[in-house]
Enzyme design. Structure first.
Site, PDB file in Angstrom:
ATOM      1  N   ASN A  78      24.410  24.090  59.669  1.00 54.36           N
ATOM      2  CA  ASN A  78      23.367  25.117  59.667  1.00 54.36           C
ATOM      3  C   ASN A  78      24.017  26.486  59.806  1.00 54.36           C
ATOM      4  O   ASN A  78      25.066  26.604  60.434  1.00 54.36           O
ATOM      5  CB  ASN A  78      22.419  24.882  60.852  1.00 54.36           C
ATOM      6  CG  ASN A  78      21.282  25.883  60.888  1.00 54.36           C
ATOM      7  OD1 ASN A  78      20.699  26.218  59.849  1.00 54.36           O
ATOM      8  ND2 ASN A  78      20.958  26.386  62.064  1.00 54.36           N
ATOM      9  N   HIS A 109      23.249  30.205  61.401  1.00 60.94           N
ATOM     10  CA  HIS A 109      22.317  30.833  62.339  1.00 60.94           C
ATOM     11  C   HIS A 109      22.638  32.331  62.451  1.00 60.94           C
ATOM     12  O   HIS A 109      23.803  32.697  62.574  1.00 60.94           O
ATOM     13  CB  HIS A 109      22.435  30.159  63.720  1.00 60.94           C
ATOM     14  CG  HIS A 109      21.489  30.751  64.704  1.00 60.94           C
ATOM     15  ND1 HIS A 109      20.137  30.474  64.671  1.00 60.94           N
ATOM     16  CD2 HIS A 109      21.674  31.647  65.694  1.00 60.94           C
ATOM     17  CE1 HIS A 109      19.540  31.170  65.630  1.00 60.94           C
ATOM     18  NE2 HIS A 109      20.451  31.891  66.254  1.00 60.94           N
ATOM     19  N   MET A 128      13.783  26.444  57.881  1.00 58.11           N
ATOM     20  CA  MET A 128      13.170  26.873  59.140  1.00 58.11           C
ATOM     21  C   MET A 128      12.409  25.751  59.855  1.00 58.11           C
ATOM     22  O   MET A 128      11.397  25.997  60.502  1.00 58.11           O
ATOM     23  CB  MET A 128      12.234  28.073  58.879  1.00 58.11           C
ATOM     24  CG  MET A 128      12.923  29.244  58.188  1.00 58.11           C
ATOM     25  SD  MET A 128      14.395  29.844  59.061  1.00 58.11           S
ATOM     26  CE  MET A 128      13.626  30.838  60.327  1.00 58.11           C
ATOM     27  N   ARG A 129      12.887  24.532  59.732  1.00 54.32           N
ATOM     28  CA  ARG A 129      12.248  23.419  60.433  1.00 54.32           C
ATOM     29  C   ARG A 129      13.273  22.735  61.320  1.00 54.32           C
ATOM     30  O   ARG A 129      14.423  22.546  60.916  1.00 54.32           O
ATOM     31  CB  ARG A 129      11.720  22.375  59.443  1.00 54.32           C
ATOM     32  CG  ARG A 129      10.702  22.905  58.484  1.00 54.32           C
ATOM     33  CD  ARG A 129       9.359  23.100  59.145  1.00 54.32           C
ATOM     34  NE  ARG A 129       8.359  23.540  58.189  1.00 54.32           N
ATOM     35  CZ  ARG A 129       7.072  23.660  58.491  1.00 54.32           C
ATOM     36  NH1 ARG A 129       6.628  23.392  59.699  1.00 54.32           N
ATOM     37  NH2 ARG A 129       6.234  24.081  57.575  1.00 54.32           N
TER      38      ARG A 129
END
Ligand code: GRF
Length: 264
Positions: free
Chosen positions: A156, A158, A134-135
Protein backbone atom coordinates in the site's frame (compact mmCIF):
# COMPACT_ATOMS: atom_id res chain seq x y z
CA UNK A 1 13.70 -15.21 -6.12
CA UNK A 2 11.35 -14.03 -8.84
CA UNK A 3 13.28 -13.71 -12.09
CA UNK A 4 10.52 -13.09 -14.63
CA UNK A 5 8.86 -9.76 -15.33
CA UNK A 6 6.83 -9.28 -12.23
CA UNK A 7 3.06 -9.39 -12.65
CA UNK A 8 1.45 -6.50 -10.79
CA UNK A 9 -2.23 -6.26 -9.95
CA UNK A 10 -3.41 -2.79 -8.92
CA UNK A 11 -6.46 -1.71 -6.91
CA UNK A 12 -7.61 1.90 -6.94
CA UNK A 13 -10.56 3.98 -5.81
CA UNK A 14 -9.99 7.34 -7.45
CA UNK A 15 -7.90 9.24 -9.96
CA UNK A 16 -5.20 6.63 -10.35
CA UNK A 17 -2.11 8.83 -10.61
CA UNK A 18 -0.10 6.17 -8.74
CA UNK A 19 -1.45 3.53 -11.13
CA UNK A 20 -0.20 5.79 -13.94
CA UNK A 21 3.24 6.05 -12.30
CA UNK A 22 3.46 2.25 -12.07
CA UNK A 23 2.38 1.83 -15.71
CA UNK A 24 4.87 4.50 -16.86
CA UNK A 25 7.72 2.93 -14.88
CA UNK A 26 7.00 -0.44 -16.48
CA UNK A 27 6.97 1.19 -19.92
CA UNK A 28 10.24 3.00 -19.19
CA UNK A 29 11.90 -0.22 -18.04
CA UNK A 30 12.55 1.22 -14.56
CA UNK A 31 10.21 -1.36 -13.13
CA UNK A 32 10.76 -4.86 -14.40
CA UNK A 33 7.09 -5.69 -14.48
CA UNK A 34 3.75 -5.39 -16.18
CA UNK A 35 0.34 -4.44 -14.87
CA UNK A 36 -1.97 -7.42 -15.29
CA UNK A 37 -5.19 -5.81 -14.04
CA UNK A 38 -6.60 -2.66 -12.47
CA UNK A 39 -9.56 -3.14 -10.18
CA UNK A 40 -11.67 -0.79 -8.12
CA UNK A 41 -14.26 -0.77 -5.35
CA UNK A 42 -16.02 1.93 -7.28
CA UNK A 43 -17.25 1.44 -10.86
CA UNK A 44 -16.89 5.22 -11.43
CA UNK A 45 -13.21 5.41 -10.47
CA UNK A 46 -11.67 7.80 -13.00
CA UNK A 47 -8.34 5.97 -12.87
CA UNK A 48 -9.79 2.87 -14.54
CA UNK A 49 -9.78 4.79 -17.85
CA UNK A 50 -5.99 5.15 -17.58
CA UNK A 51 -5.64 1.36 -17.57
CA UNK A 52 -8.26 0.84 -20.28
CA UNK A 53 -6.34 3.20 -22.56
CA UNK A 54 -3.32 0.95 -22.20
CA UNK A 55 -5.33 -2.19 -22.93
CA UNK A 56 -4.97 -3.41 -19.33
CA UNK A 57 -7.97 -5.46 -18.11
CA UNK A 58 -10.13 -3.60 -15.59
CA UNK A 59 -12.92 -4.61 -13.25
CA UNK A 60 -14.86 -3.17 -10.36
CA UNK A 61 -16.69 -4.54 -7.37
CA UNK A 62 -19.50 -2.28 -6.25
CA UNK A 63 -18.72 -2.13 -2.53
CA UNK A 64 -21.52 0.34 -1.75
CA UNK A 65 -24.21 -1.93 -3.21
CA UNK A 66 -22.85 -5.05 -1.52
CA UNK A 67 -22.55 -3.34 1.88
CA UNK A 68 -26.15 -2.12 1.53
CA UNK A 69 -27.25 -5.65 0.62
CA UNK A 70 -25.57 -7.14 3.69
CA UNK A 71 -27.18 -4.49 5.93
CA UNK A 72 -30.59 -5.25 4.46
CA UNK A 73 -30.09 -9.02 4.65
CA UNK A 74 -30.38 -9.61 0.89
CA UNK A 75 -26.67 -10.53 0.63
CA UNK A 76 -25.04 -13.01 2.98
CA UNK A 77 -21.31 -13.45 3.65
CA UNK A 78 -19.50 -16.18 1.68
CA UNK A 79 -19.71 -19.78 2.99
CA UNK A 80 -16.01 -19.89 3.83
CA UNK A 81 -16.15 -16.72 5.97
CA UNK A 82 -15.25 -17.39 9.61
CA UNK A 83 -16.40 -14.49 11.78
CA UNK A 84 -14.35 -15.46 14.83
CA UNK A 85 -11.19 -15.85 12.81
CA UNK A 86 -11.53 -12.38 11.23
CA UNK A 87 -12.63 -10.77 14.48
CA UNK A 88 -9.70 -12.16 16.44
CA UNK A 89 -7.18 -11.03 13.83
CA UNK A 90 -8.42 -7.57 12.86
CA UNK A 91 -7.28 -5.29 15.66
CA UNK A 92 -9.37 -2.34 14.54
CA UNK A 93 -12.19 -2.61 17.03
CA UNK A 94 -12.01 -1.27 20.57
CA UNK A 95 -13.38 -3.46 23.34
CA UNK A 96 -16.43 -1.20 23.59
CA UNK A 97 -17.26 -1.48 19.88
CA UNK A 98 -20.91 -2.14 19.08
CA UNK A 99 -21.03 -5.90 18.26
CA UNK A 100 -23.70 -5.39 15.60
CA UNK A 101 -21.56 -2.81 13.79
CA UNK A 102 -18.55 -5.13 13.97
CA UNK A 103 -20.62 -8.01 12.56
CA UNK A 104 -21.93 -5.90 9.67
CA UNK A 105 -18.45 -4.55 8.98
CA UNK A 106 -16.75 -7.96 8.82
CA UNK A 107 -19.59 -9.70 7.00
CA UNK A 108 -19.95 -6.97 4.41
CA UNK A 109 -16.19 -6.77 3.83
CA UNK A 110 -16.02 -10.54 3.33
CA UNK A 111 -18.93 -10.35 0.87
CA UNK A 112 -17.16 -7.62 -1.13
CA UNK A 113 -13.81 -9.34 -0.84
CA UNK A 114 -15.04 -12.68 -2.11
CA UNK A 115 -16.04 -10.83 -5.31
CA UNK A 116 -12.67 -9.08 -5.34
CA UNK A 117 -10.88 -12.44 -4.94
CA UNK A 118 -12.91 -13.97 -7.74
CA UNK A 119 -11.73 -11.18 -10.05
CA UNK A 120 -8.09 -11.00 -9.03
CA UNK A 121 -7.58 -14.77 -9.06
CA UNK A 122 -8.81 -14.89 -12.62
CA UNK A 123 -5.39 -13.35 -13.41
CA UNK A 124 -1.96 -14.54 -12.37
CA UNK A 125 -0.13 -11.95 -10.31
CA UNK A 126 2.91 -11.77 -8.04
CA UNK A 127 2.15 -8.60 -6.12
CA UNK A 128 -0.99 -6.63 -5.42
CA UNK A 129 -0.43 -2.87 -5.21
CA UNK A 130 -3.07 -0.78 -3.47
CA UNK A 131 -2.83 2.63 -5.11
CA UNK A 132 -5.33 4.92 -3.46
CA UNK A 133 -7.64 1.98 -2.69
CA UNK A 134 -9.76 3.49 0.07
CA UNK A 135 -11.15 0.32 1.65
CA UNK A 136 -9.81 -1.60 4.61
CA UNK A 137 -8.99 -5.16 3.66
CA UNK A 138 -10.07 -7.75 6.19
CA UNK A 139 -8.27 -10.96 7.24
CA UNK A 140 -10.67 -12.88 4.98
CA UNK A 141 -9.00 -11.28 1.95
CA UNK A 142 -5.47 -10.84 3.28
CA UNK A 143 -5.05 -14.50 4.26
CA UNK A 144 -6.22 -15.71 0.87
CA UNK A 145 -3.69 -13.53 -0.95
CA UNK A 146 -0.75 -13.83 1.45
CA UNK A 147 0.13 -17.47 1.58
CA UNK A 148 3.84 -17.09 2.45
CA UNK A 149 4.24 -15.57 5.95
CA UNK A 150 7.77 -14.35 5.12
CA UNK A 151 6.83 -12.70 1.84
CA UNK A 152 3.57 -10.82 2.04
CA UNK A 153 2.45 -9.62 -1.36
CA UNK A 154 -0.03 -6.83 -0.76
CA UNK A 155 1.55 -3.36 -0.75
CA UNK A 156 0.00 0.00 0.00
CA UNK A 157 1.07 3.60 -0.46
CA UNK A 158 0.16 5.95 2.34
CA UNK A 159 0.35 9.75 2.23
CA UNK A 160 2.24 10.27 5.51
CA UNK A 161 5.38 9.18 7.30
CA UNK A 162 4.01 6.17 9.13
CA UNK A 163 3.52 5.31 11.90
CA UNK A 164 2.39 8.93 12.19
CA UNK A 165 -0.97 9.78 10.73
CA UNK A 166 -2.54 6.53 9.57
CA UNK A 167 -6.05 6.88 8.13
CA UNK A 168 -7.65 8.55 5.17
CA UNK A 169 -6.09 12.04 5.22
CA UNK A 170 -2.35 11.69 5.80
CA UNK A 171 -1.25 14.98 4.21
CA UNK A 172 -4.12 16.86 5.85
CA UNK A 173 -3.34 15.41 9.27
CA UNK A 174 0.39 16.14 8.86
CA UNK A 175 -0.24 19.73 7.76
CA UNK A 176 -2.83 20.53 10.41
CA UNK A 177 -0.61 19.10 13.14
CA UNK A 178 2.00 21.72 12.27
CA UNK A 179 4.70 19.27 11.21
CA UNK A 180 7.81 20.67 9.51
CA UNK A 181 8.31 17.52 7.46
CA UNK A 182 5.77 15.51 5.42
CA UNK A 183 6.17 12.39 3.36
CA UNK A 184 4.82 9.14 2.05
CA UNK A 185 5.30 5.48 2.92
CA UNK A 186 5.03 2.19 1.06
CA UNK A 187 4.35 -0.77 3.33
CA UNK A 188 3.11 -4.31 3.28
CA UNK A 189 -0.49 -4.64 4.37
CA UNK A 190 -1.27 -6.38 7.64
CA UNK A 191 -4.50 -6.63 9.63
CA UNK A 192 -4.22 -3.14 11.13
CA UNK A 193 -4.79 0.33 9.74
CA UNK A 194 -1.67 1.33 7.74
CA UNK A 195 0.38 -0.59 10.29
CA UNK A 196 2.27 -3.18 8.23
CA UNK A 197 6.06 -3.50 7.76
CA UNK A 198 7.54 -0.45 6.05
CA UNK A 199 9.31 -0.93 2.72
CA UNK A 200 10.22 2.65 1.80
CA UNK A 201 9.61 6.28 2.69
CA UNK A 202 10.31 9.70 1.17
CA UNK A 203 10.13 12.97 3.05
CA UNK A 204 10.18 16.66 2.26
CA UNK A 205 10.19 19.94 4.18
CA UNK A 206 6.97 21.84 4.77
CA UNK A 207 7.93 25.47 4.12
CA UNK A 208 6.26 28.51 5.71
CA UNK A 209 4.62 29.39 2.38
CA UNK A 210 3.19 25.89 1.86
CA UNK A 211 -0.56 25.27 1.88
CA UNK A 212 -2.36 21.96 2.28
CA UNK A 213 -2.76 21.88 -1.52
CA UNK A 214 0.94 22.44 -2.17
CA UNK A 215 1.88 19.77 0.39
CA UNK A 216 -0.50 17.30 -1.29
CA UNK A 217 0.86 17.99 -4.74
CA UNK A 218 4.50 17.75 -3.64
CA UNK A 219 3.67 14.57 -1.76
CA UNK A 220 2.06 12.97 -4.80
CA UNK A 221 5.18 13.59 -6.86
CA UNK A 222 7.22 11.74 -4.25
CA UNK A 223 4.67 8.92 -4.25
CA UNK A 224 5.08 8.50 -8.01
CA UNK A 225 8.82 7.92 -7.48
CA UNK A 226 8.57 5.84 -4.34
CA UNK A 227 5.96 3.28 -5.34
CA UNK A 228 7.70 1.98 -8.49
CA UNK A 229 11.01 1.87 -6.58
CA UNK A 230 9.47 -0.30 -3.85
CA UNK A 231 7.74 -2.63 -6.30
CA UNK A 232 11.07 -2.95 -8.14
CA UNK A 233 12.71 -4.12 -4.88
CA UNK A 234 10.03 -6.81 -4.71
CA UNK A 235 10.68 -7.67 -8.37
CA UNK A 236 14.38 -8.10 -7.58
CA UNK A 237 13.50 -10.51 -4.79
CA UNK A 238 15.20 -8.25 -2.24
CA UNK A 239 12.43 -7.98 0.35
CA UNK A 240 11.90 -10.28 3.29
CA UNK A 241 9.90 -9.78 6.43
CA UNK A 242 11.60 -10.71 9.69
CA UNK A 243 10.46 -10.57 13.28
CA UNK A 244 12.77 -8.40 15.42
CA UNK A 245 12.76 -8.67 19.19
CA UNK A 246 14.31 -6.14 21.54
CA UNK A 247 14.45 -5.85 25.27
CA UNK A 248 13.73 -2.26 26.30
CA UNK A 249 15.44 -0.48 29.19
CA UNK A 250 12.35 -0.94 31.33
CA UNK A 251 12.66 -4.69 30.83
CA UNK A 252 9.66 -4.93 28.52
CA UNK A 253 9.93 -6.88 25.31
CA UNK A 254 9.37 -5.15 21.98
CA UNK A 255 8.54 -7.28 18.99
CA UNK A 256 7.83 -6.09 15.46
CA UNK A 257 7.83 -7.48 11.96
CA UNK A 258 10.07 -5.36 9.77
CA UNK A 259 11.24 -5.48 6.17
CA UNK A 260 14.85 -6.42 5.40
CA UNK A 261 16.16 -5.19 2.07
CA UNK A 262 19.00 -7.31 0.79
CA UNK A 263 21.79 -5.99 -1.43
CA UNK A 264 21.71 -6.74 -5.12
C1 GRF B 1 -2.58 9.08 -2.77
O1 GRF B 1 -2.18 10.24 -2.06
C2 GRF B 1 -2.38 7.84 -1.93
O2 GRF B 1 -1.26 7.91 -1.10
C3 GRF B 1 -3.65 7.86 -1.11
O3 GRF B 1 -4.65 8.25 -2.01
C4 GRF B 1 -4.09 9.06 -3.03
C5 GRF B 1 -4.43 8.39 -4.32
O4 GRF B 1 -4.08 9.14 -5.42
N1 GRF B 1 -3.87 6.60 -0.44
P1 GRF B 1 -4.19 8.53 -6.89
O5 GRF B 1 -5.59 7.92 -7.04
O6 GRF B 1 -3.10 7.51 -7.06
O7 GRF B 1 -4.01 9.73 -7.79
Amino acid sequence: MIDHKIRIGVLISGGGSNLQALMDSCDAGKLNGRIVFAGSDNPGAAGLARAREKGIPVFSVNYSDIIKGVRQGSITPPDDFDFNDSYSKQGLFGKDADPEKVRIFLESRAACESELLRHIFSYEFDVLALAGFMRTLSPYFIDRVNTDPFLPRIMNIHPALLPSFPGVDGYGDTFRYGCRVAGCTVHFVDYGEDSGPIIGQKSFQILPEDTLESVKSKGLEYEWQLYPECVQLFAEGRLTVVKEKYELKNGKAHERKIVRISNN
